[in-house]
Scaffold this motif. Structure first.
Motif, PDB file in Angstrom:
ATOM      1  N   UNK A   1      -1.200  -8.538  22.611  1.00  0.00           N
ATOM      2  CA  UNK A   1      -0.747  -9.983  21.443  1.00  0.00           C
ATOM      3  C   UNK A   1      -0.227  -8.775  20.235  1.00  0.00           C
ATOM      4  N   UNK A   2       0.368  -7.813  20.578  1.00  0.00           N
ATOM      5  CA  UNK A   2       0.898  -7.670  19.103  1.00  0.00           C
ATOM      6  C   UNK A   2       1.348  -6.514  19.223  1.00  0.00           C
ATOM      7  N   UNK A   3       1.048  -5.402  17.832  1.00  0.00           N
ATOM      8  CA  UNK A   3       1.354  -3.689  17.945  1.00  0.00           C
ATOM      9  C   UNK A   3       0.191  -3.843  16.680  1.00  0.00           C
ATOM     10  N   UNK A   4       0.025  -2.306  16.875  1.00  0.00           N
ATOM     11  CA  UNK A   4      -1.649  -1.057  16.357  1.00  0.00           C
ATOM     12  C   UNK A   4      -0.135  -0.291  15.843  1.00  0.00           C
ATOM     13  N   UNK A   5      -0.835  -0.453  14.633  1.00  0.00           N
ATOM     14  CA  UNK A   5       0.294   0.362  13.452  1.00  0.00           C
ATOM     15  C   UNK A   5      -1.023   1.734  12.649  1.00  0.00           C
ATOM     16  N   UNK A   6      -0.547   2.865  13.192  1.00  0.00           N
ATOM     17  CA  UNK A   6      -1.567   3.617  12.524  1.00  0.00           C
ATOM     18  C   UNK A   6      -0.436   4.286  12.256  1.00  0.00           C
TER      19      UNK A   6
ATOM     20  N   UNK B   1       0.673  -1.076   0.525  1.00  0.00           N
ATOM     21  CA  UNK B   1      -0.053   0.101   0.065  1.00  0.00           C
ATOM     22  C   UNK B   1       1.082   0.988  -0.220  1.00  0.00           C
ATOM     23  N   UNK B   2       0.795   1.730  -0.867  1.00  0.00           N
ATOM     24  CA  UNK B   2       1.854   3.462  -0.896  1.00  0.00           C
ATOM     25  C   UNK B   2       0.823   4.021  -0.709  1.00  0.00           C
ATOM     26  N   UNK B   3       1.327   5.764  -0.691  1.00  0.00           N
ATOM     27  CA  UNK B   3       0.955   6.970  -0.001  1.00  0.00           C
ATOM     28  C   UNK B   3       0.347   6.834   1.728  1.00  0.00           C
ATOM     29  N   UNK B   4       1.068   5.416   1.967  1.00  0.00           N
ATOM     30  CA  UNK B   4       1.205   5.348   3.607  1.00  0.00           C
ATOM     31  C   UNK B   4       1.369   5.500   4.103  1.00  0.00           C
ATOM     32  N   UNK B   5       1.869   6.979   5.418  1.00  0.00           N
ATOM     33  CA  UNK B   5       3.386   7.132   6.143  1.00  0.00           C
ATOM     34  C   UNK B   5       2.654   6.753   7.312  1.00  0.00           C
ATOM     35  N   UNK B   6       3.140   5.568   7.890  1.00  0.00           N
ATOM     36  CA  UNK B   6       3.144   5.154   9.533  1.00  0.00           C
ATOM     37  C   UNK B   6       3.240   6.392  10.383  1.00  0.00           C
ATOM     38  N   UNK B   7       2.684   6.565  11.152  1.00  0.00           N
ATOM     39  CA  UNK B   7       2.547   7.623  12.476  1.00  0.00           C
ATOM     40  C   UNK B   7       3.028   7.135  13.924  1.00  0.00           C
ATOM     41  N   UNK B   8       2.235   6.138  14.027  1.00  0.00           N
ATOM     42  CA  UNK B   8       2.654   5.341  15.300  1.00  0.00           C
ATOM     43  C   UNK B   8       3.073   3.901  15.367  1.00  0.00           C
TER      44      UNK B   8
END
Length: 500
Positions: free
Chosen positions: A139-144, A126-133
């Motif tokens: 149980x894992x990781x929330x990727x914003x 997925x392009x145009x997707x800048x990870x912010x947090x």
């Protein structure tokens, strides 16, 4: 919230390699990339046969060969362009079946990596997707992330996150890691040129050892060339955007070729650094590539290190996710790769210093010493051999403490039968390479463990490799690294030994 086993932050060569390897093991992954397409400017331009082998594992051995050029090795030049020393490499085929060194254009490499990844339904880019947090929970990781085209926020939950997001890594800062300076910082001008004219130069890397301005020249494609020159205090890349100002720097290689026949693709300033992250992992988040290490470019190992990171981690993560490996094996990633990356950074720093430092005194020393380097026993092999150091002892590298053997080294990608090489036979599984025929009971145990038996026939390359390592047999991991070697096959065949 959408959930996925693995999120990869960054779709450069490291992230694309990690995603493809995971996809080959059937692991679903999502790559989040802040740009909408491939970055158009070339950055990395060189790789060795160990990394060409990784590309072949992705299914790109032939495609990469079609877009790359084997290079002949290294020439050291003085300020008057006289050859001080020359170290030639094997451009036909090294121990892994590929040229020991190859030059390429990074956008072309990324294009074939993306095209190949599209073959796998389990991988989504997925392009145009800048990870912010990145927020870890039990149980894992929330990727914003934010859609850079629309501004819309998004999030996904991952079991694991691989941070392949470069030198300014958000992933690194999110786990509280920082870069440790290893004592090398230089400002260089990087020039990329396209021309249909043949410059008629020796097709290896030219290292100009000039105390007034060190430089590097290399041909990276059919019509593409690169120069790098150390910037003096007060200079910037802007000083050389004018072709008339730039031409005197590159004219020793272009000769009388008119400036009009040279298309300047880019002039940019880069700061060459030697840095290593103080930690590469926090629970379910890992750092790979430039997020974990920065290598001066003098031995062409910057991008190579990132692809080695991906190769080291992907099979372990796949094994943990499918339950065949204990989660503790993930502890071996930083142990193995951190030491190896540090060793390569130190080598690059040493080479860079030797070629560029010391002013006029350094220049005099180089002029006196370089022409005699070929007389130093073993130095030519050291300068041309693409083999890198063995991995450090870990749960997955069982090397004796008081002596070295094959453990931690790469098994050669040797020809096994007809056109088949080791990697074709092993196919990403554990393998036992042996110079003796296993008994029926031994074969049954190896089959139960899911290991492939590879026979090292007398006189074969693998047989010679085992003999040089004083071994009768070796366990080879899915990434081609030797887990253990022994003088007797029986001592390696133990329950669970080949299954982690």
């Amino acid at each position: 919230m959408t959930a996925v086993p693995v999120v990869i932050v960054g779709a450069g060569p490291t992230g694309l390699t990690a995603a493809t390897l995971l996809a080959q093991y059937g692991v679903e992954c999502l790559i989040l990339e802040r740009w909408d397409s491939i970055y158009p400017q070339p950055r990395a331009v060189a790789l060795d046969d160990e990394v060409h082998r990784i590309l072949a594992r992705l299914g790109l051995g032939g495609e990469f060969a079609a877009i790359s050029r084997p290079h002949l090795g290294l020439r050291l030049l003085d300020r008057d362009m006289r050859v001080l020393a020359e170290f030639r490499r094997d451009v036909a085929s090294g121990r892994h079946g590929y040229p020991q060194g190859s030059m390429f254009d990074q956008p072309e490499l990324e294009a074939i990596l993306r095209g190949n990844l599209a073959r796998y339904d389990s991988a989504t880019l997925r392009g145009n997707a800048e990870v912010t947090a990145l927020i870890q929970d039990g149980g894992g990781v929330r990727v914003e992330f934010t859609d850079t085209a629309t501004g819309a926020p998004g999030s996904v939950h991952a079991a694991y996150v691989l941070g392949c997001d470069g030198a300014n890594s958000l992933t690194r800062s999110s786990i509280g890691a920082s870069m440790r300076d290893l004592g090398f910082t230089q400002r260089w001008l990087v020039i990329d040129v396209a021309t249909e004219a043949d410059l008629d130069q020796w097709e290896g890397v030219h290292q100009l050892s000039d105390p007034a301005r060190a430089g590097t020249y290399m041909r990276i494609g059919e019509t593409r060339y690169r120069w790098e020159f150390q910037l003096r205090p007060g200079e910037t890349a802007d000083d050389y955007r004018d072709p008339a100002r730039l031409h005197p720097l590159i004219s020793p290689w272009t000769g009388t070729l008119p400036v009009a026949e040279l298309a300047i693709i880019r002039t940019a300033e880069y700061t060459f650094r030697a840095q290593l992250a103080d930690r590469w992992r926090d629970r379910r988040v890992f750092l790979l590539g430039d997020a974990a290490h920065l290598t001066p470019p003098f031995i062409g190992q910057g991008m190579c290190a990132g692809l080695r990171d991906a190769m080291n981690l992907a099979w372990k993560l796949a094994g943990v996710l499918d339950g065949t490996l204990a989660e503790t094996v993930l502890d071996t990633y930083e142990i193995e790769r951190g030491h190896h990356a540090h060793a390569m950074i130190k080598l690059a720093r040493f080479i860079g210093t030797a070629m560029t430092a010391g002013g006029e005194l350094g220049n005099l020393i180089r002029r006196a010493v370089a022409p005699r380097l070929h007389l130093v026993p073993g130095l030519k092999k050291l300068a041309t051999d693409s083999q890198t150091p063995p991995l450090r002892r870990s749960e997955l590298v069982t090397r004796p403490r008081l002596r070295r053997n094959l453990a931690g080294r790469l098994c050669p990608n040797a020809i096994i039968d007809s056109d088949l090489r080791f990697d074709d036979v092993a196919a990403g599984r554990f393998a036992i390479v042996t110079s003796v025929e296993p008994s029926a009971a031994q074969r049954a145990e190896l089959t139960r463990q899911g290991a492939v038996v590879v026979s090292a026939a007398p006189g074969s390359e693998l047989h010679r490799w085992l003999r040089r390592g004083h071994a009768q047999a070796a366990i080879v991991r899915p990434d081609g690294t030797v887990l253990a070697a022994a003088r007797q096959l029986a001592s390696l065949i133990e329950p669970s030994r080949c299954s982690g």
